[in-house]
Motif scaffolding. Structure first.
Motif, short mmCIF file in Angstrom:
data_model
loop_
_atom_site.label_atom_id
_atom_site.label_comp_id
_atom_site.label_asym_id
_atom_site.label_seq_id
_atom_site.Cartn_x
_atom_site.Cartn_y
_atom_site.Cartn_z
N TYR A 62 0.82 -1.22 0.00
CA TYR A 62 0.00 0.00 0.00
C TYR A 62 0.85 1.27 0.00
O TYR A 62 0.46 2.27 -0.61
N LYS A 63 2.00 1.26 0.64
CA LYS A 63 2.85 2.45 0.66
C LYS A 63 3.23 2.85 -0.75
O LYS A 63 3.16 4.04 -1.12
N LEU A 64 3.62 1.89 -1.58
CA LEU A 64 3.97 2.15 -2.98
C LEU A 64 2.74 2.63 -3.75
O LEU A 64 2.80 3.61 -4.50
N PHE A 65 1.62 1.95 -3.56
CA PHE A 65 0.36 2.30 -4.22
C PHE A 65 -0.04 3.73 -3.87
O PHE A 65 -0.35 4.54 -4.75
N HIS A 66 0.00 4.05 -2.58
CA HIS A 66 -0.40 5.38 -2.12
C HIS A 66 0.54 6.46 -2.64
O HIS A 66 0.11 7.53 -3.06
N TYR A 128 -12.63 6.14 -2.08
CA TYR A 128 -13.45 5.33 -1.18
C TYR A 128 -12.59 4.29 -0.46
O TYR A 128 -11.43 4.07 -0.81
N CYS A 129 -13.18 3.67 0.54
CA CYS A 129 -12.48 2.64 1.31
C CYS A 129 -12.57 1.30 0.59
O CYS A 129 -13.66 0.86 0.21
N HIS A 130 -11.44 0.66 0.43
CA HIS A 130 -11.40 -0.63 -0.26
C HIS A 130 -12.13 -1.72 0.52
O HIS A 130 -12.62 -2.69 -0.07
N ALA A 131 -12.24 -1.55 1.83
CA ALA A 131 -12.87 -2.57 2.68
C ALA A 131 -14.37 -2.40 2.80
O ALA A 131 -15.13 -3.37 2.65
N CYS A 132 -14.83 -1.16 3.07
CA CYS A 132 -16.27 -0.98 3.36
C CYS A 132 -16.98 -0.08 2.36
O CYS A 132 -18.19 0.14 2.48
N SER A 133 -16.24 0.51 1.41
CA SER A 133 -16.79 1.34 0.33
C SER A 133 -17.25 2.74 0.78
O SER A 133 -17.83 3.48 0.00
N GLN A 134 -16.97 3.13 2.03
CA GLN A 134 -17.33 4.48 2.48
C GLN A 134 -16.52 5.51 1.69
O GLN A 134 -15.33 5.34 1.46
N GLU A 135 -17.19 6.60 1.28
CA GLU A 135 -16.51 7.63 0.50
C GLU A 135 -15.68 8.54 1.40
O GLU A 135 -16.05 8.80 2.55
N LEU A 153 -7.74 3.49 1.89
CA LEU A 153 -8.41 4.37 0.93
C LEU A 153 -7.78 4.21 -0.45
O LEU A 153 -6.58 3.97 -0.57
N ARG A 154 -8.60 4.39 -1.47
CA ARG A 154 -8.15 4.22 -2.85
C ARG A 154 -8.97 5.08 -3.79
O ARG A 154 -10.12 5.42 -3.49
N PRO A 155 -8.42 5.43 -4.95
CA PRO A 155 -9.23 6.12 -5.96
C PRO A 155 -10.25 5.16 -6.57
O PRO A 155 -10.03 3.94 -6.63
N SER A 156 -11.34 5.73 -7.06
CA SER A 156 -12.41 4.93 -7.65
C SER A 156 -12.11 4.67 -9.12
O SER A 156 -12.78 5.16 -10.03
#
Length: 240
Positions: A62-66, A128-135, A153-156
């Protein structure tokens, strides 16, 4: 035929079309300075695009992704849509273009006033959250904030290893099926399943791209040129 003659033919087709769909790809945005992920220049030179844009990177590194997507967001904030986007917005206002499907995730069609835009691969502007989809906000993502559930968190956007969102895919297919003209701009049509869309129409098809593609045989008309310059010239022909 010379480029001018081919553009004149396309202008006549647009004038006579009852429903025209545009399909755009990376070549539409590179002229605004947005790097193509196949290029090894700029943002991509220190990253493996096939990995950093994958579900594996999101979940395992995730550090690289972020880091990478923070850079992408910062880069997009410094860019502005080129004149070709403005042309498309005006053509939509005149109801000469009826819908846009795009592989791009920069949101430039919407920023330029585009309407009825189908973002096939999602948008960097939504988080949004990759786990629960909260924006969440873009700023929360940049800061590395975790969701209240503890998720990342991740881009949509559609990452490698993910399916295209079904609703937007179905909307794009419906638009293709009712179109009598499909114009493809700035894509080499190498990515499945989007590369299947032009062959789904029963109408005419046209391509505007800097270079030939492996899919050229499905098009009734091809223009090998800059997206921006071709659209500017096309608008002048449509105004005659």
């Amino acid at each position: 035929m010379a480029k001018r003659q081919v553009l004149e033919q396309l202008a006549e087709w647009i004038k006579g079309s009852s429903y025209t769909l545009l399909l755009t790809g990376a070549g539409m945005s590179t002229e605004s300075g947005i790097p193509d992920f196949r290029s090894q220049n700029g943002l991509w030179k220190n990253y493996d695009p096939a990995y950093v844009s994958s579900v594996d990177a999101l979940e395992d590194h995730y550090k690289l992704f972020h880091e990478f997507y923070t850079l992408r967001l910062q880069d997009i904030e410094t860019r502005i849509p080129h004149q070709g986007y403005e042309v498309l917005s005006r053509l939509q206002e005149q109801r000469l273009i009826h819908a846009i499907a795009t592989q791009n995730v920069d949101g430039f069609h919407l920023r330029s006033g585009g309407r009825n835009v189908h973002e096939l691969h999602g948008s960097l502007s939504r988080i949004y959250c990759h786990a629960c989809s909260q924006e969440h906000s873009i700023e929360a993502f940049k800061k590395g904030t975790a969701c209240s559930c503890g998720g990342k968190l991740r881009p949509s956007i559609v990452l490698f290893g993910e399916m295209l969102p079904e609703p937007v895919w179905e909307q794009a297919i419906a638009a293709i099926e009712q179109s009598d003209l499909v114009v493809v701009i700035g894509t080499s049509l190498q990515v499945y399943p989007v590369n299947q869309l032009p062959s789904m129409t029963k109408g005419r098809t046209a391509l505007i791209n800097q270079e030939p593609t492996a899919m050229d045989h499905v098009f009734d008309l091809s223009i090998y040129s800059s997206a921006k310059e071709s659209l500017i010239e096309l608008e002048k022909l449509l105004d005659r």
